[in-house]
Design a protein around this motif. Sequence first.
Motif, PDB file in Angstrom:
ATOM      1  N   ALA A 186      44.891  41.898  34.182  1.00 55.15           N
ATOM      2  CA  ALA A 186      45.886  41.046  34.843  1.00 55.15           C
ATOM      3  C   ALA A 186      45.692  41.084  36.358  1.00 55.15           C
ATOM      4  O   ALA A 186      45.819  40.055  37.041  1.00 55.15           O
ATOM      5  N   ILE A 187      45.376  42.270  36.892  1.00 55.71           N
ATOM      6  CA  ILE A 187      45.081  42.391  38.320  1.00 55.71           C
ATOM      7  C   ILE A 187      43.889  41.502  38.685  1.00 55.71           C
ATOM      8  O   ILE A 187      43.934  40.727  39.650  1.00 55.71           O
ATOM      9  N   SER A 188      42.823  41.617  37.924  1.00 62.45           N
ATOM     10  CA  SER A 188      41.613  40.832  38.184  1.00 62.45           C
ATOM     11  C   SER A 188      41.896  39.334  38.100  1.00 62.45           C
ATOM     12  O   SER A 188      41.422  38.550  38.933  1.00 62.45           O
ATOM     13  N   GLN A 189      42.667  38.938  37.080  1.00 58.43           N
ATOM     14  CA  GLN A 189      42.962  37.522  36.892  1.00 58.43           C
ATOM     15  C   GLN A 189      43.789  36.965  38.048  1.00 58.43           C
ATOM     16  O   GLN A 189      43.541  35.857  38.527  1.00 58.43           O
ATOM     17  N   ARG A 190      44.757  37.729  38.514  1.00 56.02           N
ATOM     18  CA  ARG A 190      45.597  37.260  39.620  1.00 56.02           C
ATOM     19  C   ARG A 190      44.777  37.078  40.884  1.00 56.02           C
ATOM     20  O   ARG A 190      44.945  36.091  41.614  1.00 56.02           O
ATOM     21  N   ILE A 191      43.897  38.024  41.153  1.00 60.48           N
ATOM     22  CA  ILE A 191      43.080  37.922  42.363  1.00 60.48           C
ATOM     23  C   ILE A 191      42.094  36.762  42.251  1.00 60.48           C
ATOM     24  O   ILE A 191      41.876  36.012  43.215  1.00 60.48           O
ATOM     25  N   LYS A 192      41.518  36.575  41.056  1.00 58.59           N
ATOM     26  CA  LYS A 192      40.587  35.468  40.856  1.00 58.59           C
ATOM     27  C   LYS A 192      41.283  34.122  41.059  1.00 58.59           C
ATOM     28  O   LYS A 192      40.745  33.222  41.716  1.00 58.59           O
ATOM     29  N   GLN A 193      42.495  33.978  40.513  1.00 59.43           N
ATOM     30  CA  GLN A 193      43.249  32.735  40.693  1.00 59.43           C
ATOM     31  C   GLN A 193      43.612  32.511  42.150  1.00 59.43           C
ATOM     32  O   GLN A 193      43.583  31.387  42.651  1.00 59.43           O
ATOM     33  N   LEU A 194      43.941  33.602  42.852  1.00 64.48           N
ATOM     34  CA  LEU A 194      44.271  33.492  44.268  1.00 64.48           C
ATOM     35  C   LEU A 194      43.050  33.030  45.060  1.00 64.48           C
ATOM     36  O   LEU A 194      43.169  32.180  45.958  1.00 64.48           O
ATOM     37  N   GLU A 195      41.880  33.568  44.744  1.00 61.45           N
ATOM     38  CA  GLU A 195      40.654  33.154  45.423  1.00 61.45           C
ATOM     39  C   GLU A 195      40.333  31.690  45.139  1.00 61.45           C
ATOM     40  O   GLU A 195      39.860  30.962  46.024  1.00 61.45           O
ATOM     41  N   GLN A 196      40.615  31.238  43.921  1.00 59.95           N
ATOM     42  CA  GLN A 196      40.404  29.826  43.599  1.00 59.95           C
ATOM     43  C   GLN A 196      41.356  28.938  44.384  1.00 59.95           C
ATOM     44  O   GLN A 196      40.975  27.874  44.885  1.00 59.95           O
ATOM     45  N   ALA A 249      45.725  50.259  41.087  1.00 58.95           N
ATOM     46  CA  ALA A 249      46.559  49.099  41.400  1.00 58.95           C
ATOM     47  C   ALA A 249      47.344  48.657  40.168  1.00 58.95           C
ATOM     48  O   ALA A 249      48.531  48.301  40.254  1.00 58.95           O
ATOM     49  N   ALA A 250      46.714  48.681  39.007  1.00 57.95           N
ATOM     50  CA  ALA A 250      47.391  48.310  37.758  1.00 57.95           C
ATOM     51  C   ALA A 250      48.523  49.274  37.451  1.00 57.95           C
ATOM     52  O   ALA A 250      49.615  48.864  37.041  1.00 57.95           O
ATOM     53  N   GLN A 251      48.278  50.576  37.673  1.00 56.45           N
ATOM     54  CA  GLN A 251      49.337  51.561  37.452  1.00 56.45           C
ATOM     55  C   GLN A 251      50.501  51.353  38.411  1.00 56.45           C
ATOM     56  O   GLN A 251      51.668  51.484  38.041  1.00 56.45           O
ATOM     57  N   LYS A 252      50.182  50.997  39.653  1.00 53.60           N
ATOM     58  CA  LYS A 252      51.213  50.794  40.664  1.00 53.60           C
ATOM     59  C   LYS A 252      52.112  49.610  40.323  1.00 53.60           C
ATOM     60  O   LYS A 252      53.339  49.658  40.523  1.00 53.60           O
ATOM     61  N   LEU A 253      51.527  48.535  39.798  1.00 52.27           N
ATOM     62  CA  LEU A 253      52.282  47.314  39.502  1.00 52.27           C
ATOM     63  C   LEU A 253      52.725  47.230  38.034  1.00 52.27           C
ATOM     64  O   LEU A 253      53.349  46.241  37.627  1.00 52.27           O
ATOM     65  N   PHE A 254      52.356  48.254  37.234  1.00 49.74           N
ATOM     66  CA  PHE A 254      52.756  48.315  35.818  1.00 49.74           C
ATOM     67  C   PHE A 254      52.243  47.111  35.032  1.00 49.74           C
ATOM     68  O   PHE A 254      52.951  46.511  34.217  1.00 49.74           O
ATOM     69  N   ILE A 255      50.991  46.730  35.315  1.00 49.97           N
ATOM     70  CA  ILE A 255      50.328  45.671  34.561  1.00 49.97           C
ATOM     71  C   ILE A 255      48.920  46.156  34.233  1.00 49.97           C
ATOM     72  O   ILE A 255      48.504  47.235  34.670  1.00 49.97           O
ATOM     73  N   THR A 256      48.175  45.373  33.469  1.00 50.78           N
ATOM     74  CA  THR A 256      46.835  45.785  33.066  1.00 50.78           C
ATOM     75  C   THR A 256      45.816  45.480  34.160  1.00 50.78           C
ATOM     76  O   THR A 256      46.057  44.651  35.049  1.00 50.78           O
ATOM     77  N   GLN A 257      44.670  46.136  34.070  1.00 49.71           N
ATOM     78  CA  GLN A 257      43.594  45.876  35.024  1.00 49.71           C
ATOM     79  C   GLN A 257      43.113  44.426  34.926  1.00 49.71           C
ATOM     80  O   GLN A 257      42.789  43.803  35.940  1.00 49.71           O
TER      81      GLN A 257
END
Length: 299
Positions: A32-42, A22-30
């Motif tokens: 950053a992926i985890s942080q975005r999902i965690k914030q979305l869940e919050q 997923a990180a490779q697909k969006l050209f961001i770090t892993q």
Amino acid sequence: MVDYKAVAALDAVITSGSFELAAQKLFITQSAISQRIKQLEQTMAQPLLVRSNPPTPTPAGQRLLGLYQQVKLLEQEWLPSEQQQVTELALATNHDSLALWLLPALKAVLSEHEVSLNIVLSDEKNTIDKLRSGEVLGAISANEKPLTGCSSDYLGQLNYRCIASPNFVKRYFPDGVTREALMSAPAVIFDQYDEMHHVFLEHHFGLNEGQWRFHTLRSPEAFVKMAELDIGYGMVPDLMLGNKLETGELVDLLPEHGFARDLYWHRWALEQGILAEVTQSVIKETRFLPQSLHPCGVY
């Protein structure tokens, strides 16, 4: 307000099957992926992702991904033509529909629009789960009842015959198709989820799983080829046989019996643009399918 960058991260994890991809697909770090999902869940105040291998969405995550697919499609419809990007069109189907009629149904849409097609293959009883999870925008399914927020149309019926070659019949069924002969004759099934052959033999001959042997081939066309080569028998759609029964190349082992499967087209109820065109094409292309000639299931 939904943070669609965060939803895109969730979608990338589900579709790619891992945080790394997923990180490779969006050209961001892993991270950053985890942080975005965690914030979305919050923000949503509930878990959206089951962190398994591969990751799977929770019911709330599935609904959110379904919304995201619709939003992406609507955005493409509203953008000026010079700003439009390639539209991702993910559809779930069973293998036989893909082999027989789905691609001709999609020809006009793929020719007239900038579309990136993603076909997700699954058993026709399970394709609707891909729509439920938000992985796809539409699904060919054996399920009649639409999901909440979705619509469904009846397409028609696929009818299957139990076929083999004349040489195969001479070798394995010299005294007719009997329970004892079927225990030694090699069948052809699609995969571990293919219950059609099992139900057919259990219904007509009382054979349980494990009492007959089989080849596993994940290709509908290969079923016919195995029969033509005298090395297997199996359940094949009428539409795939052509005139092989009339010419005697293949034989219907039980002419009065077969398997019937009703098919339905499921998609999100809020459809317009490309998805609406797909619906029109799918319904038009399947007008040749018989309309419930037999009760659904084994007969």
